[in-house]
Design an enzyme around this catalytic site. Structure first.
Site, PDB file in Angstrom:
ATOM      1  N   ASP A   1      -5.083  -6.947  11.731  1.00  0.00           N
ATOM      2  CA  ASP A   1      -4.425  -5.795  12.353  1.00  0.00           C
ATOM      3  C   ASP A   1      -4.967  -5.544  13.755  1.00  0.00           C
ATOM      4  OD1 ASP A   1      -2.713  -5.230  10.219  1.00  0.00           O
ATOM      5  OD2 ASP A   1      -4.197  -3.990   9.206  1.00  0.00           O
TER       6      ASP A   1
ATOM      7  N   HIS B   1       0.830  -1.214   0.000  1.00  0.00           N
ATOM      8  CA  HIS B   1       0.000   0.000   0.000  1.00  0.00           C
ATOM      9  C   HIS B   1       0.862   1.261   0.000  1.00  0.00           C
ATOM     10  CE1 HIS B   1      -3.193  -2.777   0.805  1.00  0.00           C
ATOM     11  NE2 HIS B   1      -2.699  -3.109   1.986  1.00  0.00           N
TER      12      HIS B   1
ATOM     13  N   HIS C   1      -7.278  -4.714  -0.808  1.00  0.00           N
ATOM     14  CA  HIS C   1      -6.637  -6.010  -1.018  1.00  0.00           C
ATOM     15  C   HIS C   1      -7.395  -6.786  -2.093  1.00  0.00           C
ATOM     16  CE1 HIS C   1      -6.443  -4.741   3.219  1.00  0.00           C
ATOM     17  NE2 HIS C   1      -5.171  -4.932   3.038  1.00  0.00           N
TER      18      HIS C   1
END
Lengths: 329, 329
Positions: free
Chosen positions: A107, A54, A216
């Site tokens: 995350d 990213h 993603h």
């Protein structure tokens, strides 16, 4: 697969070494995924992180007035708690560390565990979770909304608050306010290829785009026929404003490219976004156009609005000096 | 063709309006292709220009410490002399204007004619032609070497010299020195699609790249099998160093993406460039990694070296504040 790489297994490690080589203000802590500022700051630390692919997010935002460390996992994969703990330690100057977390299940879990590990070692932490993507309620890899481009604006606000010398709880409050004030919606026009996979993750027809596709490649809300720039601005901003519930007095606008879309198109989209917002009576304090958070070479864009009150405006205007975002005092 | 545009015929005009909307420090002079600083500077003016499709070059470099105006032609087409004259006038503060010209036949002819028109109106001008591309001697659209990424570094040096208050002849001398000190070589991995054409300009096989391909897709020197990042750095830098004739004491390095190549790959390439140069005993003063001059969504890269003496170093280090390049004092 046409990529300028060596071994697909080493792309993240070699990329981070390449970032260190490009930027004398940061160091790469080998085998940890952590890019950190070279010198201790004496202030509250601010970190973020997530999967690679990213760029410039997050490592490109390490520097004065934004992040003190960024933790990169493998491509599109969350970094493990040990790596995040290394990042927390690198960012810590004894005043505690704020963790800015994008809302993906991996995350959230890993940053939460790292936070517990840090507390056990006597480092005070606080967290803010960013959920700015208005396109989907839940996704295949998140409970609730995903965190996308709005995260960069949260980095800016939190980094400026920490640089101003505020204590951890106040930095957290301001970062939370920023996270609550920001909304994003995106659109993808092509897939991207993970180096270790070697072929595109999905296919889109020649005349098709996907609204709300994740960074993603995870599913969005709807596949639609190719839209003009004008229609794109309208569809994305209407959804964002609807979600905000009212026109706020002043906004920051981010027109973000996903990696494979030329700046020419982002500027044309920016023109349409400005016209649309002007017609709605929304005033723009500032506009950012560029590749701020990408999905490798994916073509597409996202639009982000952050509502700015006086407090957030002055933090947005504060100087910063990172590879991907510099602002003079 | 998948692009975020409205009408393919209006892309340049709408892009320039989008740039104006994004950057309060510049204005777009309608129907002229000219992006100019909003306020007169009282110093020597510096302008450049060329075909669109290479963004952020040149319009992204208009601002303090770099260009005073940039003139954009149609996509991959030189702006006409009348438009360039408008740019010269916008940049003029009574101290004369330096024209930085990339060495393409169209640009050379049109900037030269514009310069004559300006002199007839009493505006003193001087010119520097950039020919940094070491890959080809002549090309289909230039006599002699083409001007590519090195041009951005010439903008930086010339802009800093003008900002320092030097007279036109001294600004020209320093820009010429910069142009003489810079070398670039590039490599393309994919084609790009002009909005008005609607299909890719050429084809490259899945395992093929073209060394020295021009930023308009014009032929390079050789088609080769896909290379690793390490091989790419070696092939491009060896050619550049060979052309320079000796290792200079200090360099600036630019690792440039052509638009469709992810930052991840540019950083990996940067790592290899640093290792290669270190092994050659070349010291780097500074490294720039990003999309500085592009060919729409073309995948590929270029590497640029500028040899820096003391004079050029201090101008490289001077502050600037443009959309695409900011440096704090």
């Amino acid at each position: 697969m046409k990529k300028i790489i060596n071994d697909p297994q080493n792309v993240v490690e070699e990329m981070l070494e390449g970032i260190e080589a490009a930027n004398p203000d940061v160091k790469y802590i080998e085998n940890t995924g952590v890019i950190a500022r070279r010198s201790k700051t004496g202030k509250v630390g601010v970190i973020s992180g997530g999967g690679s692919g990213h760029e410039p997010m997050h490592a490109g935002y390490v520097g004065e007035g934004m992040l003190d460390a960024a933790v990169s996992g493998n491509v599109f994969a969350s970094p493990d708690p040990e790596k995040i703990l290394t990042g927390i330690k690198a960012a810590d100057s004894g005043k505690g560390v704020l963790l800015i977390i994008t809302n993906y299940s991996g995350d959230c879990m890993n940053f939460s565990m790292a936070s517990e590990l840090a507390e056990m070692e006597g480092i005070e932490t606080a967290s803010v979770v960013v959920r700015d993507d208005v396109s989907v309620k839940d996704s295949t890899i998140s409970t609730g909304r995903r965190g996308i481009a709005g995260t960069i604006l949260v980095h800016k606000i939190a980094g400026a608050a920490a640089a101003a010398g505020y204590p951890l709880e106040e930095v957290r409050r301001l970062a939370q306010k920023a996270a609550d004030s920001v909304r994003t919606m995106g659109m993808a026009m092509s897939s991207c290829t993970l180096p270790a996979v070697g072929k595109p993750g999905f296919e889109l027809a020649d005349d098709e785009t996907e609204l709300g596709m994740g960074i993603h490649g995870e599913p969005g809300v709807q596949r639609v026929k190719l839209m003009t720039a004008k229609e794109t601005a309208k569809v994305l901003l209407e959804r964002i404003l609807e979600d905000m519930g009212k026109i706020m007095p002043k906004f920051a606008l981010m027109v973000n490219g996903l990696g494979g879309t030329p700046l020419m198109e982002l500027y044309i989209l920016n023109r349409e976004a400005h016209i649309f917002l002007q017609n709605k009576g929304a005033a723009l304090h500032e506009t950012f156009v560029g590749n701020y958070i990408t999905s490798l070479e994916m073509a597409g864009c996202s639009l982000t609005l952050m509502a700015l009150d006086e407090e957030l405006t002055s933090l947005m205007d504060a100087p910063c000096d990172t590879m991907a975002w510099k602002r003079r005092a």
